[in-house]
Design a protein around this motif. Sequence first.
Motif, PDB file in Angstrom:
ATOM      1  N   VAL A   2       0.811  -1.214   0.000  1.00 57.12           N
ATOM      2  CA  VAL A   2       0.000   0.000   0.000  1.00 57.12           C
ATOM      3  C   VAL A   2       0.844   1.263   0.000  1.00 57.12           C
ATOM      4  O   VAL A   2       0.368   2.310  -0.407  1.00 57.12           O
ATOM      5  N   LYS A   5       1.896   3.558  -3.593  1.00 53.44           N
ATOM      6  CA  LYS A   5       1.019   4.433  -4.363  1.00 53.44           C
ATOM      7  C   LYS A   5       1.700   5.769  -4.579  1.00 53.44           C
ATOM      8  O   LYS A   5       2.432   6.253  -3.727  1.00 53.44           O
ATOM      9  N   LEU A  11      -5.834   4.823  -2.065  1.00 53.25           N
ATOM     10  CA  LEU A  11      -5.843   3.396  -1.781  1.00 53.25           C
ATOM     11  C   LEU A  11      -7.200   2.833  -2.171  1.00 53.25           C
ATOM     12  O   LEU A  11      -8.228   3.495  -2.020  1.00 53.25           O
ATOM     13  N   THR A  12      -7.207   1.598  -2.656  1.00 51.51           N
ATOM     14  CA  THR A  12      -8.468   0.943  -2.968  1.00 51.51           C
ATOM     15  C   THR A  12      -9.175   0.591  -1.664  1.00 51.51           C
ATOM     16  O   THR A  12      -8.571   0.624  -0.577  1.00 51.51           O
ATOM     17  N   ASP A  14     -10.090  -2.356  -0.707  1.00 54.04           N
ATOM     18  CA  ASP A  14      -9.425  -3.540  -0.144  1.00 54.04           C
ATOM     19  C   ASP A  14      -8.128  -3.152   0.574  1.00 54.04           C
ATOM     20  O   ASP A  14      -7.825  -3.677   1.649  1.00 54.04           O
ATOM     21  N   GLU A  15      -7.372  -2.239  -0.013  1.00 54.88           N
ATOM     22  CA  GLU A  15      -6.137  -1.791   0.628  1.00 54.88           C
ATOM     23  C   GLU A  15      -6.437  -1.055   1.933  1.00 54.88           C
ATOM     24  O   GLU A  15      -5.731  -1.243   2.931  1.00 54.88           O
ATOM     25  N   ASP A  18      -7.295  -3.574   4.519  1.00 60.53           N
ATOM     26  CA  ASP A  18      -6.055  -4.210   4.987  1.00 60.53           C
ATOM     27  C   ASP A  18      -5.340  -3.326   6.004  1.00 60.53           C
ATOM     28  O   ASP A  18      -4.820  -3.820   7.013  1.00 60.53           O
TER      29      ASP A  18
END
Length: 176
Positions: A2, A5, A11-12, A14-15, A18
């Motif tokens: 992460v 980037k 960040l997505t 999902d990221e 996390d």
Amino acid sequence: GVCKKSHTEMLTEDEMIDVVKAAASLGITKVRITGGEPLVRRDFLEIVDALLAGGITITTIYSNGRLVTDSLLDELASRGIHPEFNMSYDGVDGWHDWLRGIPDAGKIVEDAFLRCREKGFPTGAEMCIHRGNMHLLRETVNRLKELGAKSLKTNPISNVGAWKEGGYGESITIKE
């Protein structure tokens, strides 16, 4: 991954989840959500849910106020939380609009303060202070009190970078 980037990429979801899981596993119990503007994320409430599921309390959300809506506040309240909204407010008499470069920015953030007060959310403010608006500090504090803000942090402008290049005025000294 992460941290790889670029500064222009978000960040997505999902990221972000996390990151939340990693924070919870490390024993983090409180967070302040900031940005940029964190409320622009379409997955903002999913991130809130992940934080709550991880046992993490959201103490403060930093925002410019534009996206502090009734529906957002209702969604947060339905989750049993009332974090403080901390919003920039750079002074009465049009100084907030001037510094932000956005017409009606002052009215937008004032409406957000009132909306939070009506719905039981605490608020605080931050003010960029400089020679142009320092004479309005008392009036600004009084207006913030009317709006329900419980705190004000002042940040002096530094006469460097874009501020200096734009010729926006002088910063104040620590003594001032």
